[in-house]
Design a protein around this motif. Structure first.
Motif, PDB file in Angstrom:
ATOM      1  N   GLY A  43       0.784  -1.225   0.000  1.00 21.36           N
ATOM      2  CA  GLY A  43       0.000   0.000   0.000  1.00 21.36           C
ATOM      3  C   GLY A  43       0.815   1.273   0.000  1.00 21.36           C
ATOM      4  N   ALA A  44       2.150   1.161   0.175  1.00 24.24           N
ATOM      5  CA  ALA A  44       2.996   2.358   0.187  1.00 24.24           C
ATOM      6  C   ALA A  44       3.216   2.860  -1.232  1.00 24.24           C
ATOM      7  CB  ALA A  44       4.332   2.052   0.840  1.00 24.24           C
ATOM      8  N   LYS A  45       3.443   4.152  -1.361  1.00 24.40           N
ATOM      9  CA  LYS A  45       3.853   4.742  -2.638  1.00 24.40           C
ATOM     10  C   LYS A  45       5.370   4.809  -2.671  1.00 24.40           C
ATOM     11  CE  LYS A  45      -0.094   7.613  -4.008  1.00 24.40           C
ATOM     12  NZ  LYS A  45      -0.522   8.986  -4.373  1.00 24.40           N
ATOM     13  N   VAL A  46       5.956   4.161  -3.678  1.00 26.04           N
ATOM     14  CA  VAL A  46       7.406   4.083  -3.790  1.00 26.04           C
ATOM     15  C   VAL A  46       7.842   4.809  -5.055  1.00 26.04           C
ATOM     16  CG1 VAL A  46       9.405   2.567  -3.943  1.00 26.04           C
ATOM     17  CG2 VAL A  46       7.408   1.857  -2.597  1.00 26.04           C
ATOM     18  N   LEU A  47       8.677   5.809  -4.898  1.00 26.75           N
ATOM     19  CA  LEU A  47       9.216   6.536  -6.038  1.00 26.75           C
ATOM     20  C   LEU A  47      10.555   5.923  -6.434  1.00 26.75           C
ATOM     21  CD1 LEU A  47       9.251   8.943  -8.050  1.00 26.75           C
ATOM     22  CD2 LEU A  47      10.425  10.260  -6.263  1.00 26.75           C
ATOM     23  N   VAL A  48      10.647   5.470  -7.683  1.00 26.40           N
ATOM     24  CA  VAL A  48      11.879   4.931  -8.234  1.00 26.40           C
ATOM     25  C   VAL A  48      12.536   6.037  -9.059  1.00 26.40           C
ATOM     26  CG1 VAL A  48      12.915   3.056  -9.564  1.00 26.40           C
ATOM     27  CG2 VAL A  48      10.731   2.686  -8.397  1.00 26.40           C
ATOM     28  N   VAL A  49      13.716   6.473  -8.642  1.00 28.33           N
ATOM     29  CA  VAL A  49      14.418   7.544  -9.346  1.00 28.33           C
ATOM     30  C   VAL A  49      15.508   6.907 -10.195  1.00 28.33           C
ATOM     31  CG1 VAL A  49      15.664   9.723  -9.132  1.00 28.33           C
ATOM     32  CG2 VAL A  49      13.944   9.090  -7.416  1.00 28.33           C
ATOM     33  N   GLY A  50      15.286   6.885 -11.500  1.00 26.88           N
ATOM     34  CA  GLY A  50      16.181   6.193 -12.429  1.00 26.88           C
ATOM     35  C   GLY A  50      15.583   4.850 -12.796  1.00 26.88           C
ATOM     36  N   PHE A  51      15.364   4.636 -14.112  1.00 30.51           N
ATOM     37  CA  PHE A  51      14.614   3.447 -14.519  1.00 30.51           C
ATOM     38  C   PHE A  51      15.371   2.638 -15.561  1.00 30.51           C
ATOM     39  CE2 PHE A  51      10.462   1.375 -15.783  1.00 30.51           C
ATOM     40  CZ  PHE A  51      10.220   0.846 -14.524  1.00 30.51           C
ATOM     41  N   GLY A  52      16.658   2.412 -15.273  1.00 33.66           N
ATOM     42  CA  GLY A  52      17.443   1.499 -16.096  1.00 33.66           C
ATOM     43  C   GLY A  52      17.224   0.069 -15.641  1.00 33.66           C
TER      44      GLY A  52
END
Length: 324
Positions: A141-150
């Protein structure tokens, strides 16, 4: 014979590839002294390099050097301008450690959410009653921000999504959406929404101190910041102030701006900081894959078959050194 110089400990499987290759002489310096490195670089055509940063003079004396094959992915220990001047190609082990790093990021998130270091210390110090006050949280249920999507960011996103988290992605170079994530237009927008922020991007002139005081101030109170990328991406001075304001509340990192850190580094003595020694990529499996890929890149380069996917830098044709 082509001399391949390998610095620092690497898995034997990669060395075996080089030792059994025709017309190749492999020199492995597991614990090299500076003078020994310079002496061997003088006639080496290929250098297999881990995280060690060599002085400019060592490269300038390597008159035959044609390739640096990284035992890893990041290239912040190499000066591409110097490689251009010297006509040296740079290869990376791009497909070797993304699973290990993605898993490590998940481990750091769970350690932070479940307060594992604090819980461990509570048991060891006979403070059993702390279990009622840990404030542990769930990833679902958490919102996870992924910075960089390689590669690493995508591997991480697929795994964190399996926990039931909602994945947001910030990457200005995003051209496709293989993991069915939710792109955000600006980093600030993502930081303001995320319960957890995980960094998966290289340390470059553009990303140095990317998370500065202004951007850290955009993070939600009580949020968790995870860094398995490079220490220089986070302004550690600003981070200390941000942690005092609980924005983020926890910093879980495998990397630091200065490695190893000095004994008086203020991050070392904070219960809201979880640390590992730049070991995310060093599982047994990844160590073997990186060694083999670094060696294979060297052999592919010699045969003219180095994959573009593994090529981090190639000098202009007029400057590239030939084998003659």
């Amino acid at each position: 014979m082509v001399k391949v110089l390998v610095l620092d400990p690497v898995h034997e499987s990669g060395l075996d590839l080089l030792r059994t290759a025709p017309d190749v002489t492999c020199v492995h310096l597991a614990e090299p002294k500076d003078a020994e490195i310079v002496r061997h670089m003088a006639d080496a055509e290929i250098l297999i390099l881990r995280g060690r940063k060599l002085p400019r003079g060592a490269f300038e004396q390597a008159q035959k050097l044609r390739l640096v094959s990284r035992h890893g992915v990041g290239c912040d220990n190499l000066d591409f301008d110097l490689m251009q001047d010297l006509g040296v190609t740079v290869a990376v082990a791009a497909d070797s450690n993304y699973v290990s790093v993605a898993e490590h990021a998940i481990a750091l998130i769970l350690a932070g959410l479940k307060r594992l270091p604090v819980a461990d210390e509570a048991v060891r110090s006979a403070n059993w009653s702390l279990r009622d006050h840990l404030g542990a949280r769930e990833l679902q249920g958490a919102k996870v921000l992924v910075v960089g999507f390689g590669r690493i960011g995508q591997a991480f996103a697929s795994r964190v999504s399996a926990f039931g988290a909602q994945c947001l992605v910030y990457d200005p170079f995003l051209t496709s959406n293989p993991c069915n994530v939710t792109p955000v237009e600006t980093l600030e927008d993502g930081l303001a929404q995320a319960d957890i922020v995980s960094l998966h991007l290289p340390n470059t002139a553009e990303t140095a101190n990317l998370l500065d005081a202004a951007r850290l101030a955009q993070m939600r109170p009580g949020s968790l910041l995870v860094n398995t990328a490079r220490g220089g991406i986070v302004d550690e001075g600003a981070l200390l102030e941000a942690l005092n304001k609980r924005c983020p509340a926890i910093y879980a990192t495998d990397v630091l701006a200065s490695e190893p850190p000095s004994p008086d580094d203020p991050l070392l003595n904070r219960p809201d900081v979880i640390l590992t020694p730049h070991s995310a990529a060093m599982t047994r499996e990844a160590a073997q894959r990186m060694s083999e890929r670094a060696a294979q890149n060297a052999l592919d380069f010699l045969s003219g078959e180095l994959s573009p996917e593994m090529t981090a830098f190639r000098p202009s044709e007029t400057l590239a050194r030939s084998s003659h």
